[in-house]
Design a protein around this motif. Structure first.
Motif, PDB file in Angstrom:
ATOM      1  N   ASP A   1     -24.074   7.082   2.120  1.00 44.11           N
ATOM      2  CA  ASP A   1     -24.610   6.768   3.443  1.00 44.11           C
ATOM      3  C   ASP A   1     -24.377   7.972   4.354  1.00 44.11           C
ATOM      4  O   ASP A   1     -23.314   8.129   4.956  1.00 44.11           O
TER       5      ASP A   1
ATOM      6  N   ASP B   1     -25.649   8.828   7.288  1.00 43.23           N
ATOM      7  CA  ASP B   1     -25.429   8.525   8.711  1.00 43.23           C
ATOM      8  C   ASP B   1     -23.983   8.110   8.954  1.00 43.23           C
ATOM      9  O   ASP B   1     -23.352   8.554   9.924  1.00 43.23           O
ATOM     10  N   TYR B   2     -23.447   7.265   8.078  1.00 48.74           N
ATOM     11  CA  TYR B   2     -22.049   6.850   8.211  1.00 48.74           C
ATOM     12  C   TYR B   2     -21.118   8.048   8.028  1.00 48.74           C
ATOM     13  O   TYR B   2     -20.163   8.231   8.794  1.00 48.74           O
TER      14      TYR B   2
ATOM     15  N   ARG C   1     -21.573  11.147   8.609  1.00 50.89           N
ATOM     16  CA  ARG C   1     -21.598  12.050   9.761  1.00 50.89           C
ATOM     17  C   ARG C   1     -20.954  11.409  10.993  1.00 50.89           C
ATOM     18  O   ARG C   1     -20.083  12.009  11.642  1.00 50.89           O
ATOM     19  N   ALA C   2     -21.394  10.190  11.317  1.00 51.70           N
ATOM     20  CA  ALA C   2     -21.011   9.587  12.592  1.00 51.70           C
ATOM     21  C   ALA C   2     -19.593   9.036  12.597  1.00 51.70           C
ATOM     22  O   ALA C   2     -18.895   9.110  13.604  1.00 51.70           O
TER      23      ALA C   2
END
Length: 288
Positions: free
Chosen positions: A202, A204-205, A207-208
């Motif tokens: 994932d 996005d997970y 990175r964020a």
């Protein structure tokens, strides 16, 4: 944060739990396919490569016990260390035996140590687990595994995990093999080992929430590929190894698996990235 363990965490040191698994033909053939080997080459009763014990006896928590990061929630399987980001760091392994297809293996997992530290990247805690694999009364392998827990990325801060300073890989490899870490390969390894950590699939997970620039290669797969290459290039039977992951690798990258003979009959192996930096290192001992 405190460098002293809480009473709750201290109570976890020395705790054990057992995981049992049938070493089935179907599971072995799925592993072989994931590693680009011919699954039909494996038959019931075959002896497996010694280091393949790491692919069995995974924990199987209920789905309701899985946290937002994909790991079991703190306190379900591992101690409730109050730091959210966990990554594998190193292993020390002895392998007196080997698994056969058809065996019933039992892994005893012991919390060997919990050590809080102040590191360059912030406050961390190092968890050491000791895994002992047995078939009946025979010890097949003993592994000590280190995991590093880090603080969360703070709101408003740059969402990047500062990696260790790059170090050039050795330039004296006797053999080398290039491997591209494709998303399907990483997914299949995570499926085989029942690892749902979201940083591996994932983006996005990753990175964020955990501060990485992309999806992160599974360190267990890195070691598996390096060990497979080392065993294929070296006569004798793998009797033990120590391993250390030194810099993150990201899914989609092409790495080079390298090695050369070391002192005292040992083998030295390492992973080199596209920039010539060393990402992992391995020292293996072979029995004649």
């Amino acid at each position: 944060m405190s460098l002293t363990l809480s009473e709750e965490l201290q109570s976890w040191v020395g705790r054990t739990r057992e995981v049992e698994e049938d070493i089935s033909l179907g599971a072995v053939r799925r592993i072989a396919g994931m590693l680009d080997m011919d699954p039909e080459d494996f038959r019931r009763g075959d002896v497996l490569p010694p280091h393949w014990f790491t692919l069995f006896c995974a924990e199987t928590p209920r789905h309701s016990d899985i946290g937002t990061d994909g790991h079991p929630k703190p306190g379900v399987v591992l101690p409730p260390i109050p730091l959210p980001r966990r990554m594998g760091a190193g292993r020390r392994v002895t392998i007196p035996g080997a698994l056969r297809i058809g065996d019933v293996a039992v892994k005893t997992a012991e919390v060997a140590a919990i050590v809080p530290k102040q590191a360059r990247t912030g406050f961390i805690t190092v968890l050491t687990m000791r895994h002992t694999f047995r078939v009946k009364d025979e010890v097949v392998a003993i592994e000590e595994f280190d995991a590093v827990y880090r603080e969360a990325v703070k709101p408003g801060e740059k969402s990047t995990v500062p990696p260790p300073a790059p170090a050039p890989a050795p330039g004296d490899a006797a053999w080398s093999t290039a491997v591209t870490l494709t998303p399907p390969m990483v997914f299949r390894y995570s499926a085989v080992t029942w690892n749902a950590h979201r940083i591996h699939y994932d983006a996005d997970y990753a990175r964020a929430e955990e501060g990485y620039p992309d999806t992160v290669q599974n360190g267990g797969l890195t070691m598996q590929l390096l060990l497979d290459a080392a065993v294929a290039k070296t006569p004798g039977r793998l009797a033990g190894f120590s391993a250390r992951l030194t810099r993150p690798i990201y899914v989609g990258e092409t790495i080079t698996l390298c090695g050369r003979p070391g002192e005292g009959g040992r083998l030295l192996a390492w992973v080199q990235d596209r920039d010539g930096n060393q990402n992992a290192q391995l020292e293996c001992e072979f029995a004649t």
